[in-house]
Design a protein around this motif. Sequence first.
Motif, PDB file in Angstrom:
ATOM      1  N   VAL A 225     -91.735  34.857  20.441  1.00 25.16           N
ATOM      2  CA  VAL A 225     -91.592  36.080  21.225  1.00 25.16           C
ATOM      3  C   VAL A 225     -91.673  35.746  22.711  1.00 25.16           C
ATOM      4  N   TYR A 226     -90.831  36.371  23.500  1.00 25.47           N
ATOM      5  CA  TYR A 226     -90.823  36.183  24.953  1.00 25.47           C
ATOM      6  C   TYR A 226     -92.057  36.822  25.578  1.00 25.47           C
ATOM      7  N   ILE A 227     -92.750  36.071  26.467  1.00 28.91           N
ATOM      8  CA  ILE A 227     -93.943  36.619  27.123  1.00 28.91           C
ATOM      9  C   ILE A 227     -93.877  36.461  28.642  1.00 28.91           C
ATOM     10  N   GLY A 228     -92.691  36.209  29.177  1.00 32.40           N
ATOM     11  CA  GLY A 228     -92.549  36.190  30.624  1.00 32.40           C
ATOM     12  C   GLY A 228     -92.040  34.867  31.171  1.00 32.40           C
ATOM     13  N   ASN A 229     -91.952  34.808  32.488  1.00 32.38           N
ATOM     14  CA  ASN A 229     -91.515  33.618  33.207  1.00 32.38           C
ATOM     15  C   ASN A 229     -92.626  33.148  34.131  1.00 32.38           C
ATOM     16  N   VAL A 230     -92.693  31.850  34.374  1.00 37.38           N
ATOM     17  CA  VAL A 230     -93.660  31.300  35.309  1.00 37.38           C
ATOM     18  C   VAL A 230     -92.901  30.480  36.354  1.00 37.38           C
ATOM     19  N   GLY A 231     -93.149  30.795  37.619  1.00 34.98           N
ATOM     20  CA  GLY A 231     -92.433  30.116  38.687  1.00 34.98           C
ATOM     21  C   GLY A 231     -93.322  29.508  39.745  1.00 34.98           C
ATOM     22  N   THR A 232     -94.643  29.584  39.564  1.00 31.84           N
ATOM     23  CA  THR A 232     -95.578  29.024  40.542  1.00 31.84           C
ATOM     24  C   THR A 232     -96.486  27.997  39.866  1.00 31.84           C
TER      25      THR A 232
END
Length: 312
Positions: A225-232
């Motif tokens: 299941v997708y739980i978001g994106n992390v970019g930092t």
Amino acid sequence: MLATGGAPPDGPGWAVEMKWDGVRIIAVCEGGGCWLYSRNGNAVSAAYPEIVAALKALSGTGSLILDGEIIAQDREGVPSFGLLQRRMHVARPSEQLVAEVPVQYFIFDVLRVDGVDVTGETYLERRDRLAELRPSTPVSVPPYWTDVDAEKLLEVAREHRIEGIVSKRTDSVYLPGRRTPAWIKTPLRQNTEVVVAGWTPGAGGFGTTFGSLVMGAHDETGRLVYIGNVGTGFTQAARRVLRGALDEITVSASPFEQTPPEAGAGGWHWVRPILVGDVEYREFSGERLRMPSWKGLRTDKPPALVEMPPLR
């Protein structure tokens, strides 16, 4: 044996330990040899030669099976998972790397002593056995406390920038491979493992690497299941290494059974869901991690065991 997340328990019959921000390791010593195994059963002895040497000296020709955490400390003595990353992904470190990034093995449980299975003994009985070992640096047995207010110890952990505390029932036996409420972990910061499912393009200085990583976890039915994106949280060097790894596992279709609607705008790239990362976040409401920050790749847990973070 794995802990259940939650608030520190009230009432008697509990011991409290500090929660160390490192990598979980089972050490097996037999007949003068010692071997280290990660949480997913991978042999990692060659990665930590100083730990193996110290355990050999500790066990002699006897037999021991120990449970603990390998950590790396920064200049102020605070366990640093970021620093440990420099050792985790090097199968055979050079003498220079061993000197630059020393590690320690904190033993907090024992499963076997001189051929005798002690997992059926109580926590306090096993702790007494650990007290008899008297290891030397870089191996040690960290303290535990009974009849102490867990909330006060949680504040001590906060003051010393330790990850949190773990409360353990003093009468609990050791249950290999099981998650049980007899151990309760209370982290000060929320951390979770995630499966890397893809990446989004970067802009500006990130144009040659990526903008963010697409995160997933398995629900109670086993679906990713997708739980978001992390970019930092990435260094530029880490971005380059990750982009190289991502390019080698590219796939054309989303690994999610339900592709996130955010991907509809296009530009998302998918990968085989085989990489596991460690992420720090503010909270999770059931859909997306709030304010996630990347901490590093993990090699000690298979993707299939990455579960949804607790709601909070």
